[in-house]
Design a protein around this motif. Sequence first.
Motif, PDB file in Angstrom:
ATOM      1  N   ASN A 350      -2.054   9.438  -0.136  1.00 21.86           N
ATOM      2  CA  ASN A 350      -1.294   8.652  -1.097  1.00 21.86           C
ATOM      3  C   ASN A 350      -2.226   7.805  -1.950  1.00 21.86           C
ATOM      4  N   HIS A 351      -2.143   7.939  -3.278  1.00 19.13           N
ATOM      5  CA  HIS A 351      -3.092   7.283  -4.168  1.00 19.13           C
ATOM      6  C   HIS A 351      -3.005   5.755  -4.106  1.00 19.13           C
ATOM      7  N   GLU A 356      -5.422   0.532  -2.564  1.00 25.47           N
ATOM      8  CA  GLU A 356      -5.336  -0.733  -1.816  1.00 25.47           C
ATOM      9  C   GLU A 356      -6.551  -0.890  -0.901  1.00 25.47           C
ATOM     10  N   GLN A 357      -6.911   0.164  -0.208  1.00 29.06           N
ATOM     11  CA  GLN A 357      -8.077   0.115   0.670  1.00 29.06           C
ATOM     12  C   GLN A 357      -9.359  -0.110  -0.125  1.00 29.06           C
ATOM     13  N   PHE A 358      -9.519   0.601  -1.214  1.00 30.45           N
ATOM     14  CA  PHE A 358     -10.745   0.545  -2.008  1.00 30.45           C
ATOM     15  C   PHE A 358     -10.925  -0.828  -2.650  1.00 30.45           C
ATOM     16  N   TYR A 359      -9.851  -1.388  -3.193  1.00 28.82           N
ATOM     17  CA  TYR A 359      -9.942  -2.720  -3.803  1.00 28.82           C
ATOM     18  C   TYR A 359     -10.238  -3.785  -2.751  1.00 28.82           C
ATOM     19  N   PHE A 360      -9.665  -3.609  -1.572  1.00 27.27           N
ATOM     20  CA  PHE A 360      -9.942  -4.555  -0.486  1.00 27.27           C
ATOM     21  C   PHE A 360     -11.424  -4.533  -0.136  1.00 27.27           C
ATOM     22  N   TYR A 361     -12.002  -3.365  -0.027  1.00 27.55           N
ATOM     23  CA  TYR A 361     -13.412  -3.241   0.316  1.00 27.55           C
ATOM     24  C   TYR A 361     -14.308  -3.806  -0.780  1.00 27.55           C
ATOM     25  N   GLN A 362     -13.949  -3.575  -2.032  1.00 26.33           N
ATOM     26  CA  GLN A 362     -14.746  -4.151  -3.121  1.00 26.33           C
ATOM     27  C   GLN A 362     -14.700  -5.671  -3.092  1.00 26.33           C
ATOM     28  N   SER A 363     -13.539  -6.227  -2.801  1.00 31.31           N
ATOM     29  CA  SER A 363     -13.429  -7.688  -2.746  1.00 31.31           C
ATOM     30  C   SER A 363     -14.229  -8.270  -1.587  1.00 31.31           C
ATOM     31  N   ASP A 364     -14.548  -7.436  -0.592  1.00 25.82           N
ATOM     32  CA  ASP A 364     -15.325  -7.892   0.558  1.00 25.82           C
ATOM     33  C   ASP A 364     -16.786  -7.456   0.478  1.00 25.82           C
ATOM     34  N   GLY A 365     -17.234  -7.083  -0.725  1.00 24.85           N
ATOM     35  CA  GLY A 365     -18.663  -6.895  -0.933  1.00 24.85           C
ATOM     36  C   GLY A 365     -19.158  -5.472  -1.052  1.00 24.85           C
ATOM     37  N   LEU A 366     -18.294  -4.460  -0.960  1.00 17.82           N
ATOM     38  CA  LEU A 366     -18.762  -3.085  -1.079  1.00 17.82           C
ATOM     39  C   LEU A 366     -19.202  -2.804  -2.515  1.00 17.82           C
ATOM     40  N   ARG A 409      -5.601   0.795   9.978  1.00 15.54           N
ATOM     41  CA  ARG A 409      -5.021  -0.188   9.056  1.00 15.54           C
ATOM     42  C   ARG A 409      -4.792   0.401   7.674  1.00 15.54           C
ATOM     43  N   PHE A 410      -5.696   1.252   7.217  1.00 13.43           N
ATOM     44  CA  PHE A 410      -5.616   1.772   5.853  1.00 13.43           C
ATOM     45  C   PHE A 410      -5.297   3.275   5.871  1.00 13.43           C
ATOM     46  N   THR A 411      -6.170   4.084   5.315  1.00 17.15           N
ATOM     47  CA  THR A 411      -5.892   5.519   5.234  1.00 17.15           C
ATOM     48  C   THR A 411      -6.629   6.270   6.340  1.00 17.15           C
ATOM     49  N   SER A 412      -6.184   7.504   6.603  1.00 13.28           N
ATOM     50  CA  SER A 412      -6.826   8.318   7.629  1.00 13.28           C
ATOM     51  C   SER A 412      -8.092   8.993   7.114  1.00 13.28           C
ATOM     52  N   ARG A 413      -8.456   8.790   5.858  1.00 12.16           N
ATOM     53  CA  ARG A 413      -9.662   9.382   5.287  1.00 12.16           C
ATOM     54  C   ARG A 413     -10.859   8.565   5.739  1.00 12.16           C
ATOM     55  N   ASP A 414     -11.466   8.945   6.868  1.00 11.62           N
ATOM     56  CA  ASP A 414     -12.477   8.096   7.508  1.00 11.62           C
ATOM     57  C   ASP A 414     -13.761   7.971   6.691  1.00 11.62           C
ATOM     58  N   GLN A 415     -14.025   8.911   5.740  1.00 12.72           N
ATOM     59  CA  GLN A 415     -15.215   8.768   4.905  1.00 12.72           C
ATOM     60  C   GLN A 415     -15.139   7.546   3.994  1.00 12.72           C
ATOM     61  N   LEU A 416     -13.919   7.095   3.690  1.00  5.93           N
ATOM     62  CA  LEU A 416     -13.758   5.932   2.820  1.00  5.93           C
ATOM     63  C   LEU A 416     -14.127   4.633   3.529  1.00  5.93           C
ATOM     64  N   SER A 417     -14.024   4.599   4.855  1.00 10.24           N
ATOM     65  CA  SER A 417     -14.235   3.344   5.588  1.00 10.24           C
ATOM     66  C   SER A 417     -15.552   3.313   6.347  1.00 10.24           C
ATOM     67  N   ASP A 460      -1.027  13.693   2.559  1.00 12.59           N
ATOM     68  CA  ASP A 460      -0.550  13.046   3.778  1.00 12.59           C
ATOM     69  C   ASP A 460       0.475  11.982   3.429  1.00 12.59           C
ATOM     70  N   PRO A 461       1.393  11.693   4.342  1.00 12.21           N
ATOM     71  CA  PRO A 461       2.315  10.587   4.095  1.00 12.21           C
ATOM     72  C   PRO A 461       1.575   9.258   4.183  1.00 12.21           C
ATOM     73  N   PRO A 462       2.027   8.239   3.470  1.00 12.72           N
ATOM     74  CA  PRO A 462       1.368   6.936   3.585  1.00 12.72           C
ATOM     75  C   PRO A 462       1.508   6.394   4.991  1.00 12.72           C
ATOM     76  N   PRO A 463       0.527   5.618   5.462  1.00  9.93           N
ATOM     77  CA  PRO A 463       0.596   5.105   6.837  1.00  9.93           C
ATOM     78  C   PRO A 463       1.796   4.196   7.030  1.00  9.93           C
ATOM     79  N   THR A 464       2.489   4.355   8.135  1.00 12.19           N
ATOM     80  CA  THR A 464       3.703   3.578   8.362  1.00 12.19           C
ATOM     81  C   THR A 464       3.398   2.120   8.693  1.00 12.19           C
ATOM     82  N   ASN A 465       2.175   1.847   9.178  1.00 13.67           N
ATOM     83  CA  ASN A 465       1.858   0.480   9.579  1.00 13.67           C
ATOM     84  C   ASN A 465       0.993  -0.226   8.536  1.00 13.67           C
ATOM     85  N   LEU A 466       0.961   0.280   7.280  1.00 10.64           N
ATOM     86  CA  LEU A 466       0.229  -0.406   6.228  1.00 10.64           C
ATOM     87  C   LEU A 466       0.979  -1.689   5.910  1.00 10.64           C
TER      88      LEU A 466
END
Length: 477
Positions: A350-351, A356-366, A409-417, A460-466
């Motif tokens: 889900n885009h 959401e995950q990517f912006y969160f990581y950028q705000s934390d210094g990525l 917490r975020f997406t199942s795409r583990d390469q992103l995290s 993939d469906p969006p994570p239910t616990n996001l």
Amino acid sequence: MAEHRLPTTGPPPAAGPRRHSRRPRRRCRLLLPPTFALALLSLAYLSFSSHASLPFHTIHQGPANRENVGKGMDKRDKRNTTVKENISMTIDKSEPFIKGRKKKHYGPCEIEFLPSVDNLVEPADYSNFTQFLLKYILNEGHLIGNGFFEPLFAGHQSLREREETYYAKNQSLHCGFVDGPEGYPSSGFDLDEHDRAYMATCRVVVSSCIFGGSDYLRRPTKSRIGSYSKKNVCFIMFLDELTLTTLSSEGHVPDENGSIGLWRIVVVKNLPYKDMRRAGKVPKLLAHQLFPSALYSIWLDSKLRLHADPMLIIEYFLWRKKAEYAISVHYDRTCVWEEVLQNKRLNKYNHTAIDEQFYFYQSDGLVKFNASGHDPVLPSYVPKGSFIVRAHTPMSNLFSCLWFNEVNRFTSRDQLSFTYTYLKLRRMNAGRYFQLNMFKDCERRAVAKLFHHRTNGSTDPPPTNLRTDKNHSSMPS
């Protein structure tokens, strides 16, 4: 003698001048080729003397109009340059999407393994890693102020708690397998007690999984596995009941010991996630939880077939490099920005959740990967996570828990995290090193043959616990 002529059927032609003389017709024939050539030259002149992007009627207008046209051309050129720069930053390495380019060939490279595992002994100075004590939260009570409680496999971790877990210290943290209070149902990933007892005896593990019937069963190449590893290494294949039924219908039936070839089949009931890819991250990232006595583990995705001895793999990727965790770089991409774009292009997830995950990581210094840095922290910011070798050290286990919690917490795409997790762990523990070996992708190809998945699912469906946690604004920087 009189001349004989053929008889004619009509009257003789009338005498008089011819209607068309031969000389004018000859002149016409001589004039046609030069005229045609002149026309072609005129057309070519008009084509080359005019701008390719402008209509012909704008070329012969007055000075003011020509100036306006010139300004428009400048603006367009600048805009095109900007677009090309943006595209070059993101698409240069996405070859399958650019027509006309030949697909790159990625092959294995030579690996200098030891000739055999005979007399193979762990180096005396190998285990000199950061030491601390980790405990794992196995049960949670009711949340304060919440009338409804739902047990989650990864627990209910706040952002404040998440931040604290990144410190390499004695601590208790969420790391999957979290159940609710007594009387609540299991949060998932239920195993048979006989399988649990066997897994608790394993000291060296090779593991994989197939959930949702998404792959064929690929057995390790027996001729490449030595007798020592066949006797002393646990080869565990996790399946759900659907996959076991599918494989059985194809002739892959476990024997009386519950094995298919070298693989011991362990059936998982009550998968903790509906998303099969996310469910597969449990055995992939939490081997230290599933195999509590293991010293080393090797993970390979179900699309890989192992054709190297596990003990030689551990010696080469861990002992020889003095590393506690080994994973290969991606074969084509080095920057998380590129990986984000590629995941969206292929609709891997889900885009909105990716953003959401990517912006969160950028705000934390990525930040973007910089290969030209004097001392790059990693050779790449994008791993190829299908093959992982690790020692079960405190730092390795902590990193695995942190990485899994990001996937949860975020997406199942583990390469992103992956890189965000590694860099944050490194930043928050100055002087307490995590010895990571990020090796070449061709080395991964040398030890495991790559196949295609049985099926390629859609988005993939969006994570239910996001969820957006209230403690987000109070999270330390």
